[in-house]
Scaffold this motif. Structure first.
Motif, PDB file in Angstrom:
ATOM      1  N   ARG A 143      21.315  20.949  55.188  1.00 40.37           N
ATOM      2  CA  ARG A 143      21.513  20.454  53.708  1.00 40.37           C
ATOM      3  C   ARG A 143      21.121  19.098  53.126  1.00 40.37           C
ATOM      4  NH1 ARG A 143      27.320  22.036  52.541  1.00 40.37           N
ATOM      5  NH2 ARG A 143      27.676  19.883  52.229  1.00 40.37           N
ATOM      6  N   LEU A 144      21.635  18.032  54.259  1.00 40.20           N
ATOM      7  CA  LEU A 144      21.166  16.695  53.702  1.00 40.20           C
ATOM      8  C   LEU A 144      19.658  16.268  53.682  1.00 40.20           C
ATOM      9  CD1 LEU A 144      24.018  14.707  55.727  1.00 40.20           C
ATOM     10  CD2 LEU A 144      23.970  15.467  53.217  1.00 40.20           C
ATOM     11  N   LEU A 145      19.098  16.937  54.676  1.00 44.77           N
ATOM     12  CA  LEU A 145      17.701  16.561  54.634  1.00 44.77           C
ATOM     13  C   LEU A 145      16.877  17.116  53.621  1.00 44.77           C
ATOM     14  CD1 LEU A 145      16.788  17.249  58.667  1.00 44.77           C
ATOM     15  CD2 LEU A 145      16.325  15.147  57.202  1.00 44.77           C
ATOM     16  N   PHE A 146      16.907  18.558  53.315  1.00 45.76           N
ATOM     17  CA  PHE A 146      16.254  19.281  52.436  1.00 45.76           C
ATOM     18  C   PHE A 146      16.773  18.760  50.980  1.00 45.76           C
ATOM     19  CE2 PHE A 146      15.066  21.390  55.991  1.00 45.76           C
ATOM     20  CZ  PHE A 146      13.535  21.371  55.918  1.00 45.76           C
ATOM     21  N   GLY A 147      18.181  18.559  50.904  1.00 41.61           N
ATOM     22  CA  GLY A 147      18.769  17.904  49.585  1.00 41.61           C
ATOM     23  C   GLY A 147      18.037  16.810  49.305  1.00 41.61           C
ATOM     24  N   TYR A 148      17.975  15.791  50.232  1.00 47.34           N
ATOM     25  CA  TYR A 148      17.120  14.437  49.878  1.00 47.34           C
ATOM     26  C   TYR A 148      15.868  14.821  49.504  1.00 47.34           C
ATOM     27  CZ  TYR A 148      14.256  10.298  50.449  1.00 47.34           C
ATOM     28  OH  TYR A 148      13.373   9.519  50.198  1.00 47.34           O
ATOM     29  N   LYS A 149      15.179  15.515  50.175  1.00 46.67           N
ATOM     30  CA  LYS A 149      13.606  15.729  49.866  1.00 46.67           C
ATOM     31  C   LYS A 149      13.544  16.400  48.455  1.00 46.67           C
ATOM     32  CE  LYS A 149      10.420  15.306  51.740  1.00 46.67           C
ATOM     33  NZ  LYS A 149       9.384  14.303  51.911  1.00 46.67           N
ATOM     34  N   ALA A 150      14.302  17.326  48.123  1.00 52.64           N
ATOM     35  CA  ALA A 150      14.364  17.778  46.629  1.00 52.64           C
ATOM     36  C   ALA A 150      14.620  16.992  45.516  1.00 52.64           C
ATOM     37  CB  ALA A 150      15.164  19.026  46.599  1.00 52.64           C
ATOM     38  N   HIS A 151      15.378  15.929  45.716  1.00 55.67           N
ATOM     39  CA  HIS A 151      16.060  14.745  44.910  1.00 55.67           C
ATOM     40  C   HIS A 151      15.240  13.566  45.429  1.00 55.67           C
ATOM     41  CE1 HIS A 151      18.752  17.508  43.106  1.00 55.67           C
ATOM     42  NE2 HIS A 151      19.228  17.708  44.305  1.00 55.67           N
ATOM     43  N   GLN A 152      14.168  13.365  46.186  1.00 50.72           N
ATOM     44  CA  GLN A 152      13.521  12.326  46.771  1.00 50.72           C
ATOM     45  C   GLN A 152      13.344  11.375  45.454  1.00 50.72           C
ATOM     46  OE1 GLN A 152      10.435  12.674  49.293  1.00 50.72           O
ATOM     47  NE2 GLN A 152       9.971  10.390  49.414  1.00 50.72           N
ATOM     48  N   GLU A 153      12.668  11.901  44.502  1.00 51.88           N
ATOM     49  CA  GLU A 153      12.078  10.968  43.394  1.00 51.88           C
ATOM     50  C   GLU A 153      13.473  10.080  42.831  1.00 51.88           C
ATOM     51  OE1 GLU A 153      10.047  11.409  39.328  1.00 51.88           O
ATOM     52  OE2 GLU A 153       8.844  12.167  41.101  1.00 51.88           O
ATOM     53  N   GLU A 154      14.511  10.804  42.445  1.00 50.71           N
ATOM     54  CA  GLU A 154      15.487  10.452  41.876  1.00 50.71           C
ATOM     55  C   GLU A 154      16.396   9.333  42.895  1.00 50.71           C
ATOM     56  OE1 GLU A 154      20.157  11.643  40.530  1.00 50.71           O
ATOM     57  OE2 GLU A 154      18.628  12.770  41.709  1.00 50.71           O
ATOM     58  N   VAL A 155      16.493   9.795  43.754  1.00 53.30           N
ATOM     59  CA  VAL A 155      17.382   9.078  44.918  1.00 53.30           C
ATOM     60  C   VAL A 155      16.650   7.654  45.423  1.00 53.30           C
ATOM     61  CG1 VAL A 155      18.019   8.783  47.249  1.00 53.30           C
ATOM     62  CG2 VAL A 155      18.482  10.982  45.988  1.00 53.30           C
ATOM     63  N   ASP A 156      15.418   7.729  45.406  1.00 52.66           N
ATOM     64  CA  ASP A 156      14.448   6.743  45.519  1.00 52.66           C
ATOM     65  C   ASP A 156      14.632   5.489  44.597  1.00 52.66           C
ATOM     66  OD1 ASP A 156      13.932   7.271  48.173  1.00 52.66           O
ATOM     67  OD2 ASP A 156      11.843   7.595  48.034  1.00 52.66           O
ATOM     68  N   ARG A 157      14.484   6.297  43.293  1.00 48.85           N
ATOM     69  CA  ARG A 157      14.654   5.210  41.912  1.00 48.85           C
ATOM     70  C   ARG A 157      15.908   4.741  41.828  1.00 48.85           C
ATOM     71  NH1 ARG A 157      17.332   6.342  37.936  1.00 48.85           N
ATOM     72  NH2 ARG A 157      17.265   8.649  37.878  1.00 48.85           N
ATOM     73  N   VAL A 158      16.972   5.447  42.069  1.00 49.78           N
ATOM     74  CA  VAL A 158      18.480   4.918  42.112  1.00 49.78           C
ATOM     75  C   VAL A 158      18.493   3.773  43.203  1.00 49.78           C
ATOM     76  CG1 VAL A 158      20.852   5.194  42.700  1.00 49.78           C
ATOM     77  CG2 VAL A 158      19.343   6.844  40.940  1.00 49.78           C
ATOM     78  N   LEU A 159      18.091   3.849  44.446  1.00 54.49           N
ATOM     79  CA  LEU A 159      18.017   2.951  45.343  1.00 54.49           C
ATOM     80  C   LEU A 159      17.466   1.477  45.024  1.00 54.49           C
ATOM     81  CD1 LEU A 159      17.814   4.673  48.855  1.00 54.49           C
ATOM     82  CD2 LEU A 159      19.653   3.429  47.854  1.00 54.49           C
ATOM     83  N   LYS A 160      16.095   1.850  44.475  1.00 50.42           N
ATOM     84  CA  LYS A 160      15.353   0.591  44.087  1.00 50.42           C
ATOM     85  C   LYS A 160      16.038   0.064  43.065  1.00 50.42           C
ATOM     86  CE  LYS A 160      10.701   2.479  45.214  1.00 50.42           C
ATOM     87  NZ  LYS A 160       9.510   3.185  44.903  1.00 50.42           N
ATOM     88  N   GLU A 161      16.693   0.598  42.014  1.00 51.71           N
ATOM     89  CA  GLU A 161      17.503  -0.411  41.070  1.00 51.71           C
ATOM     90  C   GLU A 161      18.465  -1.102  41.625  1.00 51.71           C
ATOM     91  OE1 GLU A 161      18.383   3.002  38.561  1.00 51.71           O
ATOM     92  OE2 GLU A 161      15.959   3.152  37.374  1.00 51.71           O
ATOM     93  N   THR A 162      19.137  -0.397  42.675  1.00 48.74           N
ATOM     94  CA  THR A 162      20.381  -0.912  43.211  1.00 48.74           C
ATOM     95  C   THR A 162      20.285  -2.211  44.393  1.00 48.74           C
ATOM     96  OG1 THR A 162      21.445   1.402  43.140  1.00 48.74           O
ATOM     97  CG2 THR A 162      22.492   0.074  44.615  1.00 48.74           C
ATOM     98  N   VAL A 163      19.267  -1.992  45.254  1.00 49.35           N
ATOM     99  CA  VAL A 163      18.979  -2.821  46.063  1.00 49.35           C
ATOM    100  C   VAL A 163      18.455  -4.301  45.481  1.00 49.35           C
ATOM    101  CG1 VAL A 163      17.370  -3.750  47.916  1.00 49.35           C
ATOM    102  CG2 VAL A 163      18.249  -1.233  47.811  1.00 49.35           C
ATOM    103  N   GLU A 164      19.007  -5.184  45.735  1.00 51.04           N
ATOM    104  CA  GLU A 164      18.720  -6.704  45.228  1.00 51.04           C
ATOM    105  C   GLU A 164      18.056  -7.378  46.222  1.00 51.04           C
ATOM    106  OE1 GLU A 164      22.314  -8.191  43.844  1.00 51.04           O
ATOM    107  OE2 GLU A 164      22.648  -6.806  42.174  1.00 51.04           O
ATOM    108  N   GLY A 165      16.872  -7.954  45.711  1.00 51.71           N
ATOM    109  CA  GLY A 165      15.972  -8.934  46.557  1.00 51.71           C
ATOM    110  C   GLY A 165      15.174  -8.150  47.680  1.00 51.71           C
ATOM    111  N   TRP A 166      15.277  -6.878  47.580  1.00 51.44           N
ATOM    112  CA  TRP A 166      14.308  -6.341  48.648  1.00 51.44           C
ATOM    113  C   TRP A 166      13.574  -5.108  47.870  1.00 51.44           C
ATOM    114  CZ3 TRP A 166      14.294  -7.437  53.779  1.00 51.44           C
ATOM    115  CH2 TRP A 166      15.539  -8.280  54.333  1.00 51.44           C
TER     116      TRP A 166
END
Length: 151
Positions: free
Chosen positions: A55-78
């Motif tokens: 469920r975690l794996l396929f959930g991430y894959k289904a929402h990959q674009e959103e999760v990666d966008r949120v992470l990029k906005e959250t990570v500072e300096g990297w």
């Protein structure tokens, strides 16, 4: 059981993203490795644990674009290219779970930090903790929406 399921998901997603292995095949291979002679934490996963990892794996894959966008906005300096691929994999799964699963934040973050320490570098635990803590604050402040959490 959930810690082991999250480890399984992390190992499978790492093989998928870094090795180009099909996600189902990566999951199957990671499951075979877990609990084998080379795994010092040899507790086997039951069907419920494997289902949670899936469920975690396929959930991430289904929402990959959103999760990666949120992470990029959250990570500072990297950016993703600078990060340890292990840390990034842990962050992707934990961020997916924070955003889309009913798991309470505190245990989720604690386990993600433990997995980062086990599989990552010397500073992986602190890095993952910092990023997920920042994401937690963004959720609390209403900047990022997350699924309702269990009590």
């Amino acid at each position: 059981m959930r810690r082991r399921a999250r480890e399984l998901a992390m190992r499978a997603l790492f093989a998928h993203t870094q090795g180009g292995v099909d996600l189902e095949e990566a999951l199957r291979h990671a499951l075979e490795e877990m609990g084998g002679e080379d795994d010092p934490y040899g507790d086997p996963l039951d069907e419920e644990g494997v289902a949670f990892a899936r469920r975690l794996l396929f959930g991430y894959k289904a929402h990959q674009e959103e999760v990666d966008r949120v992470l990029k906005e959250t990570v500072e300096g990297w950016d993703f290219g600078q990060m340890s691929k292990t840390d990034l994999t842990v962050l992707r799964l934990a961020a997916y779970e924070m955003l889309h699963e009913p798991t309470p934040f505190a245990p989720l973050i604690e386990v993600a930090v433990k997995i980062a320490k086990r599989y990552g570098g010397e500073h992986s635990g602190a890095f993952v903790n910092g990023v997920l803590g920042r994401l937690f604050r963004r959720i609390q402040e209403g900047e990022v929406k997350a699924a309702p959490k269990e009590d």
